[in-house]
Motif scaffolding. Sequence first.
Motif, PDB file in Angstrom:
ATOM      1  N   ASN A 103       0.605   4.162  -2.858  1.00  0.00           N
ATOM      2  CA  ASN A 103       0.268   5.548  -2.513  1.00  0.00           C
ATOM      3  C   ASN A 103       1.346   6.513  -2.981  1.00  0.00           C
ATOM      4  OD1 ASN A 103      -2.171   4.878  -1.337  1.00  0.00           O
ATOM      5  ND2 ASN A 103      -1.329   4.743   0.722  1.00  0.00           N
ATOM      6  N   LYS A 143       0.806  -1.229   0.000  1.00  0.00           N
ATOM      7  CA  LYS A 143       0.000   0.000   0.000  1.00  0.00           C
ATOM      8  C   LYS A 143       0.836   1.275   0.000  1.00  0.00           C
ATOM      9  CE  LYS A 143      -0.764  -0.099   5.016  1.00  0.00           C
ATOM     10  NZ  LYS A 143       0.636  -0.275   5.223  1.00  0.00           N
ATOM     11  N   ASP A 144       1.932   1.289   0.747  1.00  0.00           N
ATOM     12  CA  ASP A 144       2.752   2.495   0.826  1.00  0.00           C
ATOM     13  C   ASP A 144       3.383   2.826  -0.520  1.00  0.00           C
ATOM     14  OD1 ASP A 144       2.128   2.848   3.507  1.00  0.00           O
ATOM     15  OD2 ASP A 144       3.869   1.703   4.198  1.00  0.00           O
ATOM     16  N   ASP A 195      -6.188  12.313   6.600  1.00  0.00           N
ATOM     17  CA  ASP A 195      -5.915  11.296   7.601  1.00  0.00           C
ATOM     18  C   ASP A 195      -4.455  10.914   7.767  1.00  0.00           C
ATOM     19  OD1 ASP A 195      -6.897   9.515   9.640  1.00  0.00           O
ATOM     20  OD2 ASP A 195      -6.668   7.856   8.229  1.00  0.00           O
ATOM     21  N   ARG A 196      -3.687  10.765   6.689  1.00  0.00           N
ATOM     22  CA  ARG A 196      -2.308  10.294   6.856  1.00  0.00           C
ATOM     23  C   ARG A 196      -1.418  10.766   5.704  1.00  0.00           C
ATOM     24  NH1 ARG A 196      -5.550   6.010   6.693  1.00  0.00           N
ATOM     25  NH2 ARG A 196      -5.865   4.929   4.757  1.00  0.00           N
ATOM     26  N   ASN A 225      -1.141  -5.053   8.452  1.00  0.00           N
ATOM     27  CA  ASN A 225      -0.980  -4.134   7.314  1.00  0.00           C
ATOM     28  C   ASN A 225      -1.894  -2.921   7.408  1.00  0.00           C
ATOM     29  OD1 ASN A 225       0.940  -5.852   6.004  1.00  0.00           O
ATOM     30  ND2 ASN A 225      -0.764  -7.149   5.415  1.00  0.00           N
ATOM     31  N   ALA A 226      -2.133  -2.454   8.608  1.00  0.00           N
ATOM     32  CA  ALA A 226      -3.019  -1.306   8.816  1.00  0.00           C
ATOM     33  C   ALA A 226      -2.338  -0.011   8.374  1.00  0.00           C
ATOM     34  CB  ALA A 226      -3.410  -1.221  10.286  1.00  0.00           C
ATOM     35  N   ALA A 227      -3.126   1.032   8.300  1.00  0.00           N
ATOM     36  CA  ALA A 227      -2.635   2.347   7.890  1.00  0.00           C
ATOM     37  C   ALA A 227      -1.653   2.903   8.911  1.00  0.00           C
ATOM     38  CB  ALA A 227      -3.821   3.300   7.731  1.00  0.00           C
ATOM     39  N   ALA A 228      -0.871   3.869   8.478  1.00  0.00           N
ATOM     40  CA  ALA A 228       0.121   4.508   9.358  1.00  0.00           C
ATOM     41  C   ALA A 228      -0.542   5.169  10.559  1.00  0.00           C
ATOM     42  CB  ALA A 228       0.931   5.525   8.565  1.00  0.00           C
ATOM     43  N   THR A 229      -1.794   5.560  10.438  1.00  0.00           N
ATOM     44  CA  THR A 229      -2.490   6.167  11.568  1.00  0.00           C
ATOM     45  C   THR A 229      -2.579   5.201  12.739  1.00  0.00           C
ATOM     46  OG1 THR A 229      -4.590   5.498  10.573  1.00  0.00           O
ATOM     47  CG2 THR A 229      -3.856   7.755  10.165  1.00  0.00           C
ATOM     48  N   ASN A 262      -3.656  11.334  15.721  1.00  0.00           N
ATOM     49  CA  ASN A 262      -3.900   9.927  16.028  1.00  0.00           C
ATOM     50  C   ASN A 262      -3.151   9.451  17.269  1.00  0.00           C
ATOM     51  OD1 ASN A 262      -5.703   8.669  13.910  1.00  0.00           O
ATOM     52  ND2 ASN A 262      -4.302   9.904  12.688  1.00  0.00           N
TER      53      ASN A 262
END
Length: 193
Positions: free
Chosen positions: A7, A3-4, A25-26, A70-74, A44
């Motif tokens: 993006n 994902k990173d 958000d991030r 693998n969650a978001a950086a937040t 956050n």
Amino acid sequence: PGKDDINRRIADALDEARIPVVLLDRPVLPYPRRGHHDLVGIDNRRAGYVITEHLLRAGCRSVAFVALPNAAATVEAREAGYREALYASGAPVDRALVHRIDPAEPAIVGALMTSRPDAVVCANDRTAARLMQTLLRLDYRIPRDVRLVGIDDAEYANLLPVPLTTLRQPTRQIGEAALAVMLDRVARRDLPI
């Protein structure tokens, strides 16, 4: 898992086309790098701290943290706030209580509960909702056996079988701020981020 990189490629393509970008958000880059795009969202880390502190003030001492893999950086920031709140209160900071799991998997949730947390900070309401359903199927009573909290205050949280304590993310105000920043960015490309 990629994902990173995805993006970053999208942001680079927009930059090449000279299209202004306001992120919600991030950031595109992982912490501690900031990047060069405007960003609108909540703090956050503070959210993780506040929701954990709420549980500690309610008397909880063994507080776990649950997020999806693998969650978001937040989520990383929310976990940092969780650890900081534990440390500030003198509660044990135990890495074994931090889990990146599928909260819908009974065997995995059962293994998590062997450490006997009296509360779980969930990275978001979606994770909390899925964890709640699994805990109830495993015959845990919420909040008697374990307390759950989430972050976001998603509308579906009030449809859960047990009311969810959650920290509200002001999505409308975030959207309004992002639109204002975008209009400023379009009018004046030289503004600092």
